[in-house]
Design an enzyme around this catalytic site. Sequence first.
Site, mmCIF file in Angstrom:
data_model
loop_
_atom_site.group_PDB
_atom_site.id
_atom_site.type_symbol
_atom_site.label_atom_id
_atom_site.label_comp_id
_atom_site.label_asym_id
_atom_site.label_seq_id
_atom_site.Cartn_x
_atom_site.Cartn_y
_atom_site.Cartn_z
ATOM 1 N N ASP A 100 0.860 -1.179 0.000
ATOM 2 C CA ASP A 100 0.000 0.000 0.000
ATOM 3 C C ASP A 100 0.906 1.242 0.000
ATOM 4 O OD1 ASP A 100 -2.383 1.521 0.431
ATOM 5 O OD2 ASP A 100 -3.161 -0.115 1.665
ATOM 6 N N GLU A 106 -6.758 3.244 -5.685
ATOM 7 C CA GLU A 106 -7.999 3.278 -4.919
ATOM 8 C C GLU A 106 -8.855 4.386 -5.519
ATOM 9 O OE1 GLU A 106 -9.695 3.968 -0.434
ATOM 10 O OE2 GLU A 106 -8.057 5.184 -1.165
ATOM 11 N N HIS A 117 -10.912 -3.226 4.178
ATOM 12 C CA HIS A 117 -10.745 -2.692 5.535
ATOM 13 C C HIS A 117 -11.531 -1.405 5.771
ATOM 14 C CE1 HIS A 117 -8.169 -0.446 2.962
ATOM 15 N NE2 HIS A 117 -8.018 0.466 3.898
ATOM 16 N N ASP A 118 -12.140 -0.861 4.722
ATOM 17 C CA ASP A 118 -12.940 0.359 4.880
ATOM 18 C C ASP A 118 -14.432 0.044 4.913
ATOM 19 O OD1 ASP A 118 -10.747 2.037 4.946
ATOM 20 O OD2 ASP A 118 -10.720 2.314 2.774
HETATM 21 C C1 NOJ Z 1 -8.164 5.057 2.067
HETATM 22 C C2 NOJ Z 1 -7.834 3.918 2.956
HETATM 23 O O1 NOJ Z 1 -8.344 2.734 2.393
HETATM 24 C C3 NOJ Z 1 -8.410 4.226 4.300
HETATM 25 O O2 NOJ Z 1 -8.342 3.132 5.187
HETATM 26 C C4 NOJ Z 1 -7.686 5.414 4.853
HETATM 27 O O3 NOJ Z 1 -8.276 5.782 6.079
HETATM 28 C C5 NOJ Z 1 -7.737 6.592 3.887
HETATM 29 N N1 NOJ Z 1 -7.483 6.218 2.528
HETATM 30 C C6 NOJ Z 1 -6.714 7.616 4.253
HETATM 31 O O4 NOJ Z 1 -5.439 7.139 3.943
#
Ligand code: NOJ
Length: 580
Positions: A130, A286, A352-353
């Site tokens: 990442d 992303e 994870h989000d």
């Molecule tokens: C996207 C990530 O997937 C998330 O977990 C993060 O909090 C934000 N970007 C900020 O980096």
Amino acid sequence: MKTSLLLMILALTINGCKENTNSKQKLAEKGESSRKWWKEAIIYQIYPRSFKDTNGDGVGDLKGITQKLDYIESLGVTAVWLNPIYSSPNDDNGYDVSDYRDIMSDFGTMEDFDHMLSEMHERNIKLVMDVVVNHSSDEHYWFQQSRSSRDNPYRDYYHWWPAEKGEPNYRYSLFDEKGDAWKYDSLTDAYYLHYFSQKQPDLNWENPKVRKEVYDIMHFWAEKGVDGFRLDAFQFVAKDTSFPAIDDDLEKNFIEHYAVQDGLHDYLKEMYEEVFSKYDVMSVAEGAGRNFEDAHNLVDADRKELNMAYAFEGVDIAKPEGYSLKHFKEVFTKWEREFSEKGWLSIFLANHDQARLVSRFGNDSPKYRAPSAKMLNTFILSMRGTPYCYYGDELGMTNGNFETIEDFKDIAAINGYKKVINENGDVDQYLKNLRFSSRDNGRTPMQWSASEHAGFSTGEPWLPVTDNYKTINVVTEETDSSSVLNHFKKMVQLRKSHDVLVYGEYRLLAASHPEVYAFSRELDEKKVLVLLNFSADDAHVELEELSAISDTLINNLDIVDIVENRISLQPYQAIIFSLN
Ligand code: NOJ
């Protein structure tokens, strides 16, 4: 007529179909859609903090991942994407990096990393890192320097607005308790920009020195042998640095105003030249921009920018009040069609989000958890696009047990709560939504066994293990041939042995059926039919294709019930047939 009733229990013949040379030739002729390892990859996402703890501090670590590589290999997945493992004060669990060339002390050492990587490669598992460079931590050396004085050489590494110019125009912050992306810093009497938390100041990509720093960091990891990069929040890096007023509901429409602004493609092309073109690494962003045009511009091969992106429209469909399958099909079908000739996307329903796959898109009641989790994994692994499977979803792990705001650890949840209070909003409603959709739901410790703390740690886990770990865990599921885990493994093997599931053309069938998602995939002379009942009711569907079944490739239940061209599917049944 009853005599036409055909009730078949068809054997699983997973390795039955082998692609012949002819189909491979045709595949190769397709130019952009020809073979690439990253198109054929099955990516397993690990949230390192929650995967396996080896030193009893309640936090997962790299040694834990290494210890579990045999398990990961047994899944059949071909690559691992690790959430950030760099040094970080953990305001946002590693998405606030304070040293991009060092390992977070909670997770171990660089030696642990090197060992983990070589053990992954030993097993033919690739590693995707990442890269978090829309922002750094405020504890990064660059920011410490940058904030120290207005004429510091690092000042332009970030976005500063001198207070004598008045208050800067409003920018929305996703994690700020006031929703304000500008933070006043009295040290130099200026505001700095943070699209995420106050401890995540945005880097200034207009500064060539910043870009060079990032490419150097990427070289550092690529030289170590990592196989890919996931670019966190990268669609936001380009900004109009005059920061004009935006007369709009920024909070609601921030993607419109923040994503793919002028300059982004120049940065990506430069990154491609400087980094991607020099290694056999895959790149994924992303976010896929504001529309299809943005998405194509990010990933079409002739653009020489990225290999793929992931769009949020699909994963955003599930709401606390439910979702309609019709809408789900429309969204996945429109993205599929748009990228059928050019470009490549990712397929995922959880990460994870998000809260857990089965709790959001399936049915986590004891009766339907297993079939619906299997059905959803069948979906992810039978669509075109590179599948991303989130740790624990192969077991059908569910949302956690969160009640009060004190139970949550995620900065987004906590600051969101404060924001609701600041705005006199409906706190009860907010908490209710949070219990369903909080990111913490998807971050609970991996359920390895029925022993204490689910075998995740000998210490108190940083986030509580979900109550159901005694029944939902690796040890139990490994020994149960009908488990979610074993279905996942079979489905992975099925995808790996059938190019048609990777490259085949997709056709939506029975489009308006409210309960069944039916589609075919076709590659040269191979054709498969995928039938997924997304509901807790029996469902029936009539399809011409049912007259051409040659084999059952996978079935999450023991029964196949077909009368002429009409199939009856049990709740959450998922079947893939090969067709003549
Ligand atoms: C996207 C990530 O997937 C998330 O977990 C993060 O909090 C934000 N970007 C900020 O980096």
